[in-house]
Design an enzyme around this catalytic site. Structure first.
Site, PDB file in Angstrom:
ATOM      1  N   LYS A  82     -24.645 -24.928   7.840  1.00 60.71           N
ATOM      2  CA  LYS A  82     -24.039 -23.445   8.096  1.00 60.71           C
ATOM      3  C   LYS A  82     -24.003 -22.910   9.194  1.00 60.71           C
ATOM      4  O   LYS A  82     -23.095 -22.699   9.783  1.00 60.71           O
ATOM      5  CB  LYS A  82     -25.210 -21.728   7.976  1.00 60.71           C
ATOM      6  CG  LYS A  82     -26.360 -21.915   8.789  1.00 60.71           C
ATOM      7  CD  LYS A  82     -27.587 -21.205   8.225  1.00 60.71           C
ATOM      8  CE  LYS A  82     -28.563 -21.080   9.600  1.00 60.71           C
ATOM      9  NZ  LYS A  82     -28.674 -20.798  11.039  1.00 60.71           N
ATOM     10  N   ASP A  83     -24.069 -24.440  10.255  1.00 58.72           N
ATOM     11  CA  ASP A  83     -23.369 -24.153  12.031  1.00 58.72           C
ATOM     12  C   ASP A  83     -21.691 -25.150  11.462  1.00 58.72           C
ATOM     13  O   ASP A  83     -21.946 -24.424  13.057  1.00 58.72           O
ATOM     14  CB  ASP A  83     -24.602 -24.544  12.788  1.00 58.72           C
ATOM     15  CG  ASP A  83     -25.711 -23.661  13.136  1.00 58.72           C
ATOM     16  OD1 ASP A  83     -25.671 -22.963  12.446  1.00 58.72           O
ATOM     17  OD2 ASP A  83     -27.060 -24.566  13.199  1.00 58.72           O
ATOM     18  N   ARG A 134     -23.773 -11.064   9.866  1.00 59.42           N
ATOM     19  CA  ARG A 134     -24.063 -11.287   8.714  1.00 59.42           C
ATOM     20  C   ARG A 134     -24.661 -10.458   8.180  1.00 59.42           C
ATOM     21  O   ARG A 134     -25.349  -9.377   6.922  1.00 59.42           O
ATOM     22  CB  ARG A 134     -24.243 -12.188   7.938  1.00 59.42           C
ATOM     23  CG  ARG A 134     -24.635 -13.059   6.354  1.00 59.42           C
ATOM     24  CD  ARG A 134     -24.264 -14.188   6.102  1.00 59.42           C
ATOM     25  NE  ARG A 134     -26.229 -15.021   6.881  1.00 59.42           N
ATOM     26  CZ  ARG A 134     -27.499 -14.403   6.553  1.00 59.42           C
ATOM     27  NH1 ARG A 134     -27.398 -13.907   5.063  1.00 59.42           N
ATOM     28  NH2 ARG A 134     -28.188 -15.306   7.700  1.00 59.42           N
ATOM     29  N   ARG A 135     -26.062 -10.928   8.600  1.00 58.80           N
ATOM     30  CA  ARG A 135     -27.686 -10.162   8.562  1.00 58.80           C
ATOM     31  C   ARG A 135     -27.599  -8.980   8.936  1.00 58.80           C
ATOM     32  O   ARG A 135     -27.847  -7.942   8.666  1.00 58.80           O
ATOM     33  CB  ARG A 135     -28.882 -10.397   9.480  1.00 58.80           C
ATOM     34  CG  ARG A 135     -28.859 -12.415   8.716  1.00 58.80           C
ATOM     35  CD  ARG A 135     -29.896 -12.994   9.169  1.00 58.80           C
ATOM     36  NE  ARG A 135     -30.560 -14.154   9.350  1.00 58.80           N
ATOM     37  CZ  ARG A 135     -30.439 -15.278  10.148  1.00 58.80           C
ATOM     38  NH1 ARG A 135     -30.297 -14.680  11.550  1.00 58.80           N
ATOM     39  NH2 ARG A 135     -30.789 -16.748   9.520  1.00 58.80           N
ATOM     40  N   ARG A 152     -31.470 -14.565  20.959  1.00 59.13           N
ATOM     41  CA  ARG A 152     -30.676 -16.354  20.534  1.00 59.13           C
ATOM     42  C   ARG A 152     -31.965 -16.957  21.156  1.00 59.13           C
ATOM     43  O   ARG A 152     -32.792 -16.519  21.809  1.00 59.13           O
ATOM     44  CB  ARG A 152     -29.728 -16.796  22.221  1.00 59.13           C
ATOM     45  CG  ARG A 152     -28.203 -15.479  21.721  1.00 59.13           C
ATOM     46  CD  ARG A 152     -27.670 -16.157  21.050  1.00 59.13           C
ATOM     47  NE  ARG A 152     -27.689 -17.960  21.139  1.00 59.13           N
ATOM     48  CZ  ARG A 152     -26.921 -18.570  22.104  1.00 59.13           C
ATOM     49  NH1 ARG A 152     -26.197 -18.062  22.790  1.00 59.13           N
ATOM     50  NH2 ARG A 152     -26.713 -19.690  21.972  1.00 59.13           N
ATOM     51  N   ARG A 158     -37.721 -17.933  19.973  1.00 62.97           N
ATOM     52  CA  ARG A 158     -37.239 -16.418  19.654  1.00 62.97           C
ATOM     53  C   ARG A 158     -39.053 -15.614  18.485  1.00 62.97           C
ATOM     54  O   ARG A 158     -39.104 -14.622  19.377  1.00 62.97           O
ATOM     55  CB  ARG A 158     -35.762 -16.771  18.419  1.00 62.97           C
ATOM     56  CG  ARG A 158     -34.772 -16.958  18.389  1.00 62.97           C
ATOM     57  CD  ARG A 158     -34.201 -17.085  17.205  1.00 62.97           C
ATOM     58  NE  ARG A 158     -32.810 -17.353  17.411  1.00 62.97           N
ATOM     59  CZ  ARG A 158     -31.738 -17.772  16.817  1.00 62.97           C
ATOM     60  NH1 ARG A 158     -32.061 -16.804  15.394  1.00 62.97           N
ATOM     61  NH2 ARG A 158     -31.026 -18.084  17.083  1.00 62.97           N
ATOM     62  N   CYS A 245     -18.749 -19.520  11.209  1.00 61.73           N
ATOM     63  CA  CYS A 245     -20.180 -19.178  11.273  1.00 61.73           C
ATOM     64  C   CYS A 245     -20.212 -18.098  11.440  1.00 61.73           C
ATOM     65  O   CYS A 245     -21.183 -17.586  11.322  1.00 61.73           O
ATOM     66  CB  CYS A 245     -20.630 -20.427  12.167  1.00 61.73           C
ATOM     67  SG  CYS A 245     -19.704 -22.295  11.486  1.00 61.73           S
TER      68      CYS A 245
END
Length: 313
Positions: A82-83, A134-135, A152, A158, A245
């Protein structure tokens, strides 16, 4: 067969887990093969005070690794698919996609806070952190009362921000929590009906020099047929949308049978006020065509205007 390989990897705990996972599988398949890790710090790891969108998207996590491939310090790089940007530099390719870990997102609550069982159970006005447009687009469409802020850093960073009280919860890729044996932190995993995952989420991609046939021969046994078809279908959709991405694009391809793929996808405005959806089924032999066809459906609905606004065009 080669006697040694070097894997370029970021230094974050999750990236190292991924690289060691590939190393261990390669050495198990090829007795006598030595695999070393070249640990690197990328621009994306260093510039935590700037949003990914401003410094080039998630591609900033792979550029230094690709430089190591170019100059011969490494033979392969291991990425979260996904990255990986949709277009790779000339002379490099994603030759191998692995079996998919869970593709869904996970909601994590602050330590000491009673875990929520679903989006419906999240208190009104709760504050969630996530790095993904996206989220944000999908959660705002689902629960516009929830406060969302960017966060980040690697997974540990996180979680420390969460437990220090900056947020009530985080929304993260569930695969990373599974891989680092941190499933006890998951309050619930999102359903695709609520939040579709990112293109390629949960799949590892192995990047090599296109001309390096010996390395290709070594790593191709790691390819998973279903993971590769799904990943390439989702990336074909993203590429056809001229996406990347770090844009509000989601896609999820599943095998309904041995020869049928079902692709669901969406493009949403980051504020959640407009979410375009499309889906289709197609042959596993034509995964790229399926992705492009669903992308055309989204474009016909106006997806290009949403993405142009995100890119500031």
């Amino acid at each position: 067969m080669q006697k040694s390989l070097t894997i370029a990897t970021r230094k974050s705990p999750l990236a190292l887990w991924q690289a060691y996972h590939v190393r261990d599988r390669l050495q198990a398949m090829h007795p006598g093969l030595t695999v070393e890790l070249l640990e690197m710090t990328t621009q994306g790891d260093e510039r935590l005070d700037v949003s990914l969108q401003k410094i080039g998207g998630k591609g900033v996590f792979v550029k230094e690794l690709e430089t190591a491939l170019y100059d011969g310090r490494a033979d392969l790089a291991v990425h979260s698919l996904k990255d990986v940007p949709m277009e790779l530099p000339e002379g490099l390719e994603l030759c191998c996609l692995t079996a998919r870990e869970t593709p869904f997102d996970a909601v994590v609550t602050r330590d000491g806070l009673l875990p929520w069982a679903s989006f419906d159970a999240i208190p009104e006005g709760a504050h969630l952190g996530t790095s993904s447009l996206r989220r944000m687009a999908q959660i705002r469409a689902l629960r516009p009362d929830i406060k969302l802020s960017p966060v980040r850093g690697n997974l540990g960073t996180r979680l420390r921000k969460l437990d220090s009280g900056e947020f009530d919860g985080l929304v993260l890729a569930a695969a990373g929590l599974h891989r680092l044996d941190m499933t006890h932190r998951i309050a619930f995993e999102t359903a695709p009906e609520d939040v579709l995952p990112a293109c390629g989420q949960g799949i590892l991609g192995i990047e090599i020099r296109t001309s390096d046939e010996e390395t290709r021969e070594c790593v191709m046994p790691l390819q998973d047929t279903e993971g590769a078809r799904a990943g390439r279908c989702e990336r074909a959709l993203n590429r056809h949308l001229n996406g990347g991405c770090q844009v509000p694009i989601a896609a999820y391809a599943v095998h309904e049978s041995s020869d049928t793929l079902w692709l669901r996808a969406l493009v949403g405005s980051p504020d959640g006020t407009l979410v375009l959806r499309a889906e289709a089924r197609g042959s596993t032999r034509d995964a790229d065509d399926l992705g492009e066809g669903v992308a055309d459906d989204l474009l016909a609905q106006g997806a290009a205007d949403i993405l142009a606004a995100v890119y500031g065009r």
